[in-house]
Design a protein around this motif. Sequence first.
Motif, PDB file in Angstrom:
ATOM      1  N   ILE A 206       0.853  -1.193   0.000  1.00 51.94           N
ATOM      2  CA  ILE A 206       0.000   0.000   0.000  1.00 51.94           C
ATOM      3  C   ILE A 206       0.883   1.234   0.000  1.00 51.94           C
ATOM      4  CG2 ILE A 206      -1.769   1.293   1.244  1.00 51.94           C
ATOM      5  CD1 ILE A 206      -2.701  -1.310   2.506  1.00 51.94           C
ATOM      6  N   GLN A 207       0.645   2.118  -0.934  1.00 51.96           N
ATOM      7  CA  GLN A 207       1.408   3.369  -1.020  1.00 51.96           C
ATOM      8  C   GLN A 207       0.484   4.557  -0.750  1.00 51.96           C
ATOM      9  OE1 GLN A 207       4.916   2.154  -1.130  1.00 51.96           O
ATOM     10  NE2 GLN A 207       4.972   4.103  -2.219  1.00 51.96           N
ATOM     11  N   ALA A 208       0.985   5.526   0.010  1.00 49.54           N
ATOM     12  CA  ALA A 208       0.215   6.748   0.255  1.00 49.54           C
ATOM     13  C   ALA A 208       0.104   7.552  -1.034  1.00 49.54           C
ATOM     14  CB  ALA A 208       0.880   7.570   1.348  1.00 49.54           C
ATOM     15  N   LYS A 209      -1.084   8.056  -1.275  1.00 49.91           N
ATOM     16  CA  LYS A 209      -1.347   8.802  -2.505  1.00 49.91           C
ATOM     17  C   LYS A 209      -1.058  10.289  -2.304  1.00 49.91           C
ATOM     18  CE  LYS A 209      -4.931   9.679  -5.967  1.00 49.91           C
ATOM     19  NZ  LYS A 209      -6.364   9.459  -6.346  1.00 49.91           N
ATOM     20  N   ALA A 210      -0.377  10.890  -3.291  1.00 49.14           N
ATOM     21  CA  ALA A 210      -0.025  12.321  -3.234  1.00 49.14           C
ATOM     22  C   ALA A 210      -1.089  13.161  -3.935  1.00 49.14           C
ATOM     23  CB  ALA A 210       1.333  12.544  -3.889  1.00 49.14           C
ATOM     24  N   PRO A 211      -1.128  14.458  -3.630  1.00 45.38           N
ATOM     25  CA  PRO A 211      -2.074  15.356  -4.317  1.00 45.38           C
ATOM     26  C   PRO A 211      -1.833  15.359  -5.823  1.00 45.38           C
ATOM     27  CG  PRO A 211      -1.114  16.423  -2.393  1.00 45.38           C
ATOM     28  CD  PRO A 211      -0.342  15.160  -2.608  1.00 45.38           C
ATOM     29  N   GLU A 212      -2.876  15.653  -6.576  1.00 52.29           N
ATOM     30  CA  GLU A 212      -2.772  15.707  -8.033  1.00 52.29           C
ATOM     31  C   GLU A 212      -2.622  17.148  -8.507  1.00 52.29           C
ATOM     32  OE1 GLU A 212      -6.239  13.766  -9.513  1.00 52.29           O
ATOM     33  OE2 GLU A 212      -5.606  11.764  -8.857  1.00 52.29           O
ATOM     34  N   GLY A 213      -2.317  17.295  -9.803  1.00 52.33           N
ATOM     35  CA  GLY A 213      -2.200  18.624 -10.399  1.00 52.33           C
ATOM     36  C   GLY A 213      -1.048  19.440  -9.856  1.00 52.33           C
ATOM     37  N   LEU A 214       0.085  18.784  -9.685  1.00 52.80           N
ATOM     38  CA  LEU A 214       1.237  19.483  -9.111  1.00 52.80           C
ATOM     39  C   LEU A 214       1.927  20.354 -10.146  1.00 52.80           C
ATOM     40  CD1 LEU A 214       2.748  16.553  -7.025  1.00 52.80           C
ATOM     41  CD2 LEU A 214       1.115  18.298  -6.306  1.00 52.80           C
ATOM     42  N   GLY A 215       2.569  21.414  -9.673  1.00 50.31           N
ATOM     43  CA  GLY A 215       3.321  22.312 -10.538  1.00 50.31           C
ATOM     44  C   GLY A 215       4.091  23.313  -9.697  1.00 50.31           C
ATOM     45  N   GLY A 216       4.950  24.054 -10.342  1.00 45.90           N
ATOM     46  CA  GLY A 216       5.730  25.060  -9.628  1.00 45.90           C
ATOM     47  C   GLY A 216       7.211  24.830  -9.777  1.00 45.90           C
ATOM     48  N   ALA A 217       7.952  25.131  -8.725  1.00 47.05           N
ATOM     49  CA  ALA A 217       9.406  24.990  -8.748  1.00 47.05           C
ATOM     50  C   ALA A 217       9.785  23.526  -8.965  1.00 47.05           C
ATOM     51  CB  ALA A 217      10.006  25.505  -7.452  1.00 47.05           C
ATOM     52  N   PRO A 218      10.941  23.262  -9.567  1.00 48.13           N
ATOM     53  CA  PRO A 218      11.344  21.880  -9.850  1.00 48.13           C
ATOM     54  C   PRO A 218      11.720  21.065  -8.625  1.00 48.13           C
ATOM     55  CG  PRO A 218      13.086  23.422 -10.485  1.00 48.13           C
ATOM     56  CD  PRO A 218      11.906  24.245 -10.118  1.00 48.13           C
ATOM     57  N   ALA A 219      11.821  21.667  -7.456  1.00 43.57           N
ATOM     58  CA  ALA A 219      12.172  20.928  -6.236  1.00 43.57           C
ATOM     59  C   ALA A 219      11.807  21.768  -5.020  1.00 43.57           C
ATOM     60  CB  ALA A 219      13.666  20.597  -6.221  1.00 43.57           C
ATOM     61  N   HIS A 220      11.669  21.081  -3.892  1.00 46.07           N
ATOM     62  CA  HIS A 220      11.453  21.800  -2.632  1.00 46.07           C
ATOM     63  C   HIS A 220      12.818  22.058  -2.004  1.00 46.07           C
ATOM     64  CE1 HIS A 220       9.597  23.067   1.137  1.00 46.07           C
ATOM     65  NE2 HIS A 220      10.529  22.342   1.743  1.00 46.07           N
ATOM     66  N   PRO A 221      13.214  23.315  -1.815  1.00 45.61           N
ATOM     67  CA  PRO A 221      14.547  23.613  -1.272  1.00 45.61           C
ATOM     68  C   PRO A 221      14.621  23.396   0.235  1.00 45.61           C
ATOM     69  CG  PRO A 221      13.354  25.644  -1.658  1.00 45.61           C
ATOM     70  CD  PRO A 221      12.469  24.542  -2.156  1.00 45.61           C
ATOM     71  N   VAL A 222      15.737  22.825   0.671  1.00 48.04           N
ATOM     72  CA  VAL A 222      15.995  22.649   2.102  1.00 48.04           C
ATOM     73  C   VAL A 222      17.368  23.241   2.383  1.00 48.04           C
ATOM     74  CG1 VAL A 222      15.987  21.052   4.044  1.00 48.04           C
ATOM     75  CG2 VAL A 222      14.746  20.465   1.955  1.00 48.04           C
TER      76      VAL A 222
END
Length: 233
Positions: A147-163
């Motif tokens: 079982i895998q957790a489902k992510a939100p759909e319709g993603l867009g924006g920056a190419p990565a989340h900066p840390v």
Amino acid sequence: MRIHRSRAAALATLTGLVLGLTGCQGGGAAAKSPATSPGTSTAASGTAPAPTPTPTPTPSGSGTPTADASATPAAPDGKGSGGPGTEDSYAYTHPCSARNITVKVTSPEGFPATVRVVTVTNNGSTTCGLAYFPAVGFSAKGAALGIQAKAPEGLGGAPAHPVRPGATAYAAVDLNPSGGGGPVADEINILADPDHMPNADSVHFPLAVPGPVARPKVGLYHFTARDSFKTLS
């Protein structure tokens, strides 16, 4: 005749005295100048004293001002040094490495009982990028439930989340949003960046309270757990 001579003599004598006095006064004025008393100010003569120039300090070295070496610019979020390689854009081409991050799973207060929060902390000296969300699976007694957790759909924006260095990214996970029945999981499996990390970099955490898993959801990485939780809906 006597009277005239006496008057002439008197006039001659008077004239001589006047000339003698005039000569004495003229000679004295030319020889002496008025003395200035010690308490007399030079401003009283109508001539202002010239201002004393202030000496200009001579700079050391080349004369070019130098910056304070102890002043370190801070990053906008207060993490890292703010130097080269710590800006957000650097993360778009530099994915996080498993060896430079710490992954944890928490059960924060103020969230539903079925919610866990994945935290990813950057231990490196430069900013790195994560995929939009982690890959989240579940196991029971050491066996994967598939079982895998489902992510939100319709993603867009920056190419990565900066840390940034020393900063933490948060991703909320809801094991059972509807509260329905499902297989009971006792372990949660996290791959921090499924876009750039192999499955071998997955980490596994026991669930303090095992529970049913049904249609689980995972939120987007965010700068706070609450903001990530909002992306689950």
